[in-house]
Each structure stands twice: as structure tokens, then as C-alpha cells.
Scaffold this motif. Structure first.
Motif, PDB file in Angstrom:
ATOM      1  N   UNK A 117       0.834  -1.205   0.000  1.00  0.00           N
ATOM      2  CA  UNK A 117       0.000   0.000   0.000  1.00  0.00           C
ATOM      3  C   UNK A 117       0.868   1.255   0.000  1.00  0.00           C
ATOM      4  N   UNK A 118       1.949   1.215   0.765  1.00  0.00           N
ATOM      5  CA  UNK A 118       2.813   2.389   0.862  1.00  0.00           C
ATOM      6  C   UNK A 118       3.536   2.677  -0.448  1.00  0.00           C
ATOM      7  N   UNK A 119       3.854   1.625  -1.214  1.00  0.00           N
ATOM      8  CA  UNK A 119       4.625   1.798  -2.451  1.00  0.00           C
ATOM      9  C   UNK A 119       3.789   1.548  -3.699  1.00  0.00           C
ATOM     10  N   UNK A 120       2.461   1.485  -3.540  1.00  0.00           N
ATOM     11  CA  UNK A 120       1.562   1.236  -4.664  1.00  0.00           C
ATOM     12  C   UNK A 120       1.967  -0.031  -5.404  1.00  0.00           C
ATOM     13  N   UNK A 121       2.120  -1.108  -4.660  1.00  0.00           N
ATOM     14  CA  UNK A 121       2.525  -2.379  -5.244  1.00  0.00           C
ATOM     15  C   UNK A 121       1.349  -3.323  -5.421  1.00  0.00           C
ATOM     16  N   UNK A 122       1.667  -4.543  -5.818  1.00  0.00           N
ATOM     17  CA  UNK A 122       0.655  -5.564  -6.107  1.00  0.00           C
ATOM     18  C   UNK A 122       0.758  -6.676  -5.071  1.00  0.00           C
ATOM     19  N   UNK A 123      -0.365  -6.983  -4.443  1.00  0.00           N
ATOM     20  CA  UNK A 123      -0.419  -8.034  -3.425  1.00  0.00           C
ATOM     21  C   UNK A 123      -1.385  -9.115  -3.881  1.00  0.00           C
ATOM     22  N   UNK A 124      -0.929 -10.373  -3.809  1.00  0.00           N
ATOM     23  CA  UNK A 124      -1.792 -11.503  -4.150  1.00  0.00           C
ATOM     24  C   UNK A 124      -1.699 -12.541  -3.046  1.00  0.00           C
ATOM     25  N   UNK A 125      -2.819 -12.871  -2.448  1.00  0.00           N
ATOM     26  CA  UNK A 125      -2.867 -13.890  -1.406  1.00  0.00           C
ATOM     27  C   UNK A 125      -3.353 -15.207  -1.971  1.00  0.00           C
ATOM     28  N   UNK A 126      -2.479 -16.193  -2.017  1.00  0.00           N
ATOM     29  CA  UNK A 126      -2.841 -17.500  -2.555  1.00  0.00           C
ATOM     30  C   UNK A 126      -3.737 -18.252  -1.583  1.00  0.00           C
ATOM     31  N   UNK A 127      -4.492 -19.184  -2.119  1.00  0.00           N
ATOM     32  CA  UNK A 127      -5.354 -20.043  -1.304  1.00  0.00           C
ATOM     33  C   UNK A 127      -5.136 -21.490  -1.727  1.00  0.00           C
TER      34      UNK A 127
ATOM     35  N   UNK B 201      10.602   0.951  -9.382  1.00  0.00           N
ATOM     36  CA  UNK B 201      10.593  -0.208  -8.493  1.00  0.00           C
ATOM     37  C   UNK B 201       9.179  -0.462  -7.967  1.00  0.00           C
ATOM     38  N   UNK B 202       8.697  -1.676  -8.150  1.00  0.00           N
ATOM     39  CA  UNK B 202       7.345  -2.037  -7.734  1.00  0.00           C
ATOM     40  C   UNK B 202       7.386  -3.289  -6.863  1.00  0.00           C
ATOM     41  N   UNK B 203       6.894  -3.196  -5.623  1.00  0.00           N
ATOM     42  CA  UNK B 203       6.806  -4.424  -4.821  1.00  0.00           C
ATOM     43  C   UNK B 203       5.671  -5.309  -5.315  1.00  0.00           C
ATOM     44  N   UNK B 204       5.953  -6.590  -5.462  1.00  0.00           N
ATOM     45  CA  UNK B 204       4.961  -7.582  -5.863  1.00  0.00           C
ATOM     46  C   UNK B 204       5.019  -8.708  -4.834  1.00  0.00           C
ATOM     47  N   UNK B 205       3.932  -8.939  -4.153  1.00  0.00           N
ATOM     48  CA  UNK B 205       3.891  -9.929  -3.080  1.00  0.00           C
ATOM     49  C   UNK B 205       3.010 -11.101  -3.482  1.00  0.00           C
ATOM     50  N   UNK B 206       3.549 -12.314  -3.364  1.00  0.00           N
ATOM     51  CA  UNK B 206       2.740 -13.525  -3.474  1.00  0.00           C
ATOM     52  C   UNK B 206       2.736 -14.164  -2.094  1.00  0.00           C
ATOM     53  N   UNK B 207       1.642 -13.973  -1.396  1.00  0.00           N
ATOM     54  CA  UNK B 207       1.526 -14.486  -0.030  1.00  0.00           C
ATOM     55  C   UNK B 207       1.033 -15.931  -0.064  1.00  0.00           C
TER      56      UNK B 207
ATOM     57  N   UNK C 201       6.115 -15.207   0.082  1.00  0.00           N
ATOM     58  CA  UNK C 201       5.898 -15.317   1.529  1.00  0.00           C
ATOM     59  C   UNK C 201       5.194 -16.624   1.850  1.00  0.00           C
ATOM     60  N   UNK C 202       5.533 -17.201   3.001  1.00  0.00           N
ATOM     61  CA  UNK C 202       4.859 -18.422   3.408  1.00  0.00           C
ATOM     62  C   UNK C 202       5.028 -18.703   4.884  1.00  0.00           C
TER      63      UNK C 202
ATOM     64  N   UNK D 226      -5.047 -14.020 -12.691  1.00  0.00           N
ATOM     65  CA  UNK D 226      -5.422 -13.232 -13.871  1.00  0.00           C
ATOM     66  C   UNK D 226      -6.360 -12.092 -13.485  1.00  0.00           C
ATOM     67  N   UNK D 227      -7.371 -12.404 -12.671  1.00  0.00           N
ATOM     68  CA  UNK D 227      -8.340 -11.384 -12.273  1.00  0.00           C
ATOM     69  C   UNK D 227      -7.692 -10.323 -11.394  1.00  0.00           C
ATOM     70  N   UNK D 228      -6.853 -10.745 -10.449  1.00  0.00           N
ATOM     71  CA  UNK D 228      -6.227  -9.781  -9.534  1.00  0.00           C
ATOM     72  C   UNK D 228      -5.271  -8.854 -10.271  1.00  0.00           C
TER      73      UNK D 228
END
Length: 491
Positions: free
Chosen positions: A50-60, A105-111, A148-149, A72-74
Motif C-alpha cells: 500500500x505504501x509503495x503502490x505495489x501488487x499483493x496476491x494472497x494464494x489459497x 521499483x514495484x513491490x509484488x507480493x505472493x503471499x 511469503x509463506x 489473472x483477475x487480480x
């Protein structure tokens, strides 16, 4: 970037992520973030995005095809391309993520990355190829990809040995539980060290246990501790009641839950060695090697090498809530599930809590304090390691348990210096008898010849304080060190 005001502590973790995601150097980079569940990793990574306007994706937990559709949707919602993404495979996803960093620089998180890798075991290899050193998509991107895991066994293997991503990561960040001092501030009990230790012996340093699981409920004071235990962790209506069981169920490598519960139960009963655990379960030591290793990898069991006996180790439960569960709750689980039984069970279990949970926990906190918080001058040098163990006195034909062994840096000497040995008692007022016992232990260690004991100090950690004779001796003798709960908390 400014850390969110509602985030407690985590200054080190925030600074590390800040440096990683704002790095202006060309070339996409990969980072790995791990830590046990409920430590606030998701909050931390979502805040950095949120602070760096990045992309966050939480896997399930889902099939590979479903996860690709979700990604794809996210990513369509985040990047807003001319046409929506419909990824056919993860190679396309990797290139799309790298393209996000073309301009900045863009943070991309795969949680919860282990969920994706479980559905598609080739995913680490796909990322290895995507982050190839000379690959144009990587060199012209400044995407800062963070995997992340919470499955510690899986995350620990991600960058080890011959794993595909070995050598590809520029950040490896472990988000730990709060230590006893941080936890005391977090729970608002730092003004009462004895109360803080009791709370820490029950719930440890996991942030979610106060904010979500106990809904902010903390003991109002020492007189409220018993009622707090009854209305939170022993209350079937709260999530804390079943949390210890869920911690095991959520670990993907723990398949035979009954066996792993039995191993933890054996340790909670005081069977600290591999042979002791095997004997308690009625099995051979070789049969329990795998479950012990898995519990270690999952961060639920801790192996401590004996400071005085080579090739001998003991085991302790690493998560206080699990230790509490096995010592207090599991033996009377059927009773606790009945409404209104918590008060009766706790009254009958209070003595057991003190001896089986609080006493060993106090010893462990004393060791952590000696290693991480104590002024090195207190021991006459910087500790290289702090442990415990058993000293055998051949002359007297007896053995002594040593709760605290502070070993210094050898610095070229043939024998490492033993800076201090100590004893920790939670409920006993300590006196000269305890000090004399430590003196005999030091003499036995000197005769054994493994350590240089020329400057070994004698440390007494007293949860209930010290008598006047011992206090007077400590005032006169520099080699005697007295440690109270207030000292453990920086008082």
C-alpha cells in the motif's frame, strides 16, 4: 516509507522491506519472507504494498487452474491493461509481474506461496528461469518480487542446497515471534515483570493472540491472571482454545497428526531426550527421528545441544501455547469442552502449570536474556552461545543440572571460556545454599577440563527473589550475579 502507526514494533522488518522494494538499481529482484503463522506477515507485506503502490496476491488452497484464474483477475484489476489477462501458465504470470517494474521499483507480493507450489511443483523452477541473470525481461525490470509463506519446512527448503531458487534471492527475511520484552509491551503488562512472564508462558509472543484471538483482553493485574486464563485460553468459546491443535493441522508436512501430538505430549511430560521420547511412546528411537525432524523444521520443537556432554541434545516445545495445551489442557480435554468447567480445571492444574510450564519457561527466558539482552560486562565478555546441560561429578558420583551456561568466544585459546553458569528458580526464594551448589558444579566442570573456568561467574535467577544473606554476598563478591524478573525486562 512511513511505517503504519497501528503496526507494533517490526521496525527491523519494515526497514529491510523498505530498502528492498525501493531499490532503484536496474534488474528485477527476488525476496523470500517466512515466519510462523499469526506473526503479522500478511499485515506487514500488505502495508508495504500500500505504501509503495505495489501488487499483493494472497494464494489459497486451490487447483492450479483456479489459482491461475484468480491471479489473472487480480492482476487485471491492479494493472488495468487494454484487455484482461487470461494466463495459460505461470511463465506468462512471471513475465507479466516483471513487466510491472518497467518504469519504477514495484513491490509484488505472493503471499502463502506454498499453496501455489503444492498445486504446481514446477513453480520454483519457472521463477528460476524468469529471473535468469541475462534474461531481458528481468534486466529491464525493477519488480521486487516477495514470496511469503508460513510453512517453515517448505520455505526453509526454497533457497537451500540444490533448490531451483538457490542463489536467486536478494532478501531472506524471517519474521519472528515477539521476544519476552516486546510481548510484555504488546500485552500492556510490562510494568509487572512477574505477570509478564506468566502471560508469556501461556501465549508467547504471537501478536494475533491478543488482537484477534483474545479480542484485546489482557490481564488487568496479577490478581486478574487466573480469571484471564479461564476466560481466554481455557474458554471453548474463544479461538485460543483450539489454536494449539490448529497449528499442527496447518503444517503441510505433518500428516500423521496423532503421532506428532504424541511426540509433543511426551516432551511436555518432561521427556526431553530422543530416547526418553521414544520410551514414552513405546517405540524405538530410530522410529521417531522423522517426526522430531519435521517438528523442528516447522518451528514447533527446539533442539538444544547439551553444553557439557558432546553429542547429547534435549528437546523443548518452542511455542508456549502448545506447551500449555499439552501440560494443562490435553489431559482433561473432554472436561474442558463442557461449559463452565474451566474454573474447576484451572484450580486443579495451577500447581502443574507452575512446575511443568512456568518453571521451564522461566529458565528459557533467562537463557534468551543472557544471549540477547544482558550487558556483556555482567559476564565478563560477549557470549558466543548460551545453553544448559548436565554436569557429571566423577569424584562425588553424582550429576548436576545446569539451567544456564554462558560460553564465550575462544579467541584462539585451546579451550573456550565458560563465562557463567547459573540456576533459575521461579517460585523459590534463593539463598546461599543455591550459591554453594553452583560452586560445587563449577569445581566439577574445572576438573572435567573442557572449559576454561578461570573467570566463570555464578548466576542466580530468582523469580521469587533472594534472601538477605545472598544479597549481602552478592554486594561483596563480583563473581556472584543475581537476576530478578525486573532485570529480565530491563528494569
Amino acid at each position: 516509507m512511513r511505517k503504519p502507526a497501528e503496526m507494533f514494533d517490526r521496525d527491523r522488518e519494515w526497514s529491510a522491506l523498505d530498502r528492498f522494494v525501493t531499490d532503484e538499481q536496474p534488474g528485477a529482484t527476488l525476496g523470500v519472507v517466512s515466519g510462523r503463522r499469526r506473526q503479522g506477515k500478511t499485515f506487514l507485506l500488505d502495508a508495504i504494498c500500500r505504501a509503495a503502490d505495489g501488487f499483493y496476491f494472497g494464494a489459497t488452497e486451490a487447483t492450479d487452474a483456479v489459482s491461475l484464474r484468480r491471479m489473472s483477475a487480480a492482476l487485471t484489476e491492479y494493472a488495468k491493461p487494454a484487455t484482461a489477462y487470461h494466463f495459460a501458465d505461470w511463465s506468462e504470470v512471471a513475465d507479466a509481474l516483471l513487466s510491472l517494474g518497467r518504469e519504477r521499483p514495484v513491490p509484488v507480493v505472493i503471499d502463502e506461496f506454498p499453496y501455489l507450489a503444492k498445486a504446481n511443483p514446477e513453480l520454483p523452477s519457472i521463477l528460476q528461469q524468469a529471473f535468469g541473470p541475462l534474461r531481458e525481461q528481468r534486466t529491464q525490470s525493477r519488480t521486487r518480487l516477495l514470496l511469503c509463506g508460513s510453512a517453515l519446512s517448505f520455505m526453509g527448503r526454497l533457497l537451500s542446497g540444490t533448490a531451483p531458487l538457490r542463489g536467486r534471492a536478494g532478501l531472506e527475511l524471517v519474521v519472528p515471534t515477539l521476544d519476552h520484552r516486546q510481548a510484555a509491551r504488546f500485552w500492556g503488562v510490562d510494568d509487572d515483570p512477574r505477570l509478564a512472564l506468566q502471560v508469556h508462558a501461556v501465549v508467547g509472543g504471537t501478536p494475533a493472540y491478543r488482537r484477534e484471538f483474545a479480542r484485546g483482553d489482557a490481564p488487568a493485574g496479577p490478581d486478574d491472571f487466573d480469571d484471564w486464563v479461564i476466560r481466554t485460553v481455557l474458554n471453548p468459546e474463544t479461538p485460543l482454545f483450539r489454536e494449539a491443535r490448529y497449528l499442527l493441522a496447518e503444517e503441510p508436512d505433518l500428516r500423521d497428526t496423532a503421532l506428532y501430538l504424541s511426540v509433543l505430549g511426551a516432551v511436555a511430560e518432561g521427556n526431553a531426550t530422543r530416547g526418553g521420547i521414544a520410551g514414552h511412546l513405546g517405540r524405538k528411537a530410530v522410529d521417531i527421528a522423522h517426526p522430531i525432524n519435521v517438528l523442528e523444521d516447522a518451528g514447533l520443537l527446539r533442539r538444544d545441544a547439551d553444553a557439557f556432554r558432546e553429542k547429547r541434545s534435549t528437546y523443548q516445545i518452542a511455542e508456549p501455547l502448545i506447551a500449555f495445551h499439552h501440560a494443562i489442557m490435553r489431559p482433561v480435554w473432554d472436561q474442558l469442552e463442557r461449559p463452565g468447567a474451566a474454573e474447576r480445571v484451572w484450580q486443579a492444574s495451577r500447581r502443574r502449570f507452575t512446575s511443568n510450564v512456568l518453571g521451564p519457561h522461566f529458565e528459557q527466558v533467562c537463557r534468551e536474556w543472557a544471549l540477547h539482552h544482558a550487558d556483556p560486562e555482567l559476564f565478563g565478555g560477549l557470549p558466543a552461545r548460551v545453553g544448559h546441560g548436565t554436569v557429571t561429578d566423577q569424584a562425588a558420583r553424582r550429576s548436576y543440572e545446569v539451567d544456564l551456561a554462558v560460553v564465550g568466544i575462544p579467541d584462539g585459546a585451546t579451550r573456550p571460556p565458560l563465562l557463567a553458569i547459573g540456576e533459575a528458580k521461579w517460585n523459590d526464594t534463593m539463598g546461599l545454599g543455591h550459591l554453594e551448589r553452583l560452586g560445587r558444579v563449577r569445581e566439577a566442570i574445572t576438573r572435567a577440563g573442557r572449559y576454561d573456568t578461570g573467570g566463570t561467574r555464578l548466576v542466580l535467577c530468582g523469580g521469587a527473589g533472594f534472601n538477605e544473606a545472598l544479597l549481602e554476598r552478592a554486594r561483596k563478591d563480583r563473581e556472584v550475579v543475581l537476576v530478578s524478573p525486573a532485570d529480565l525486562y530491563g528494569g
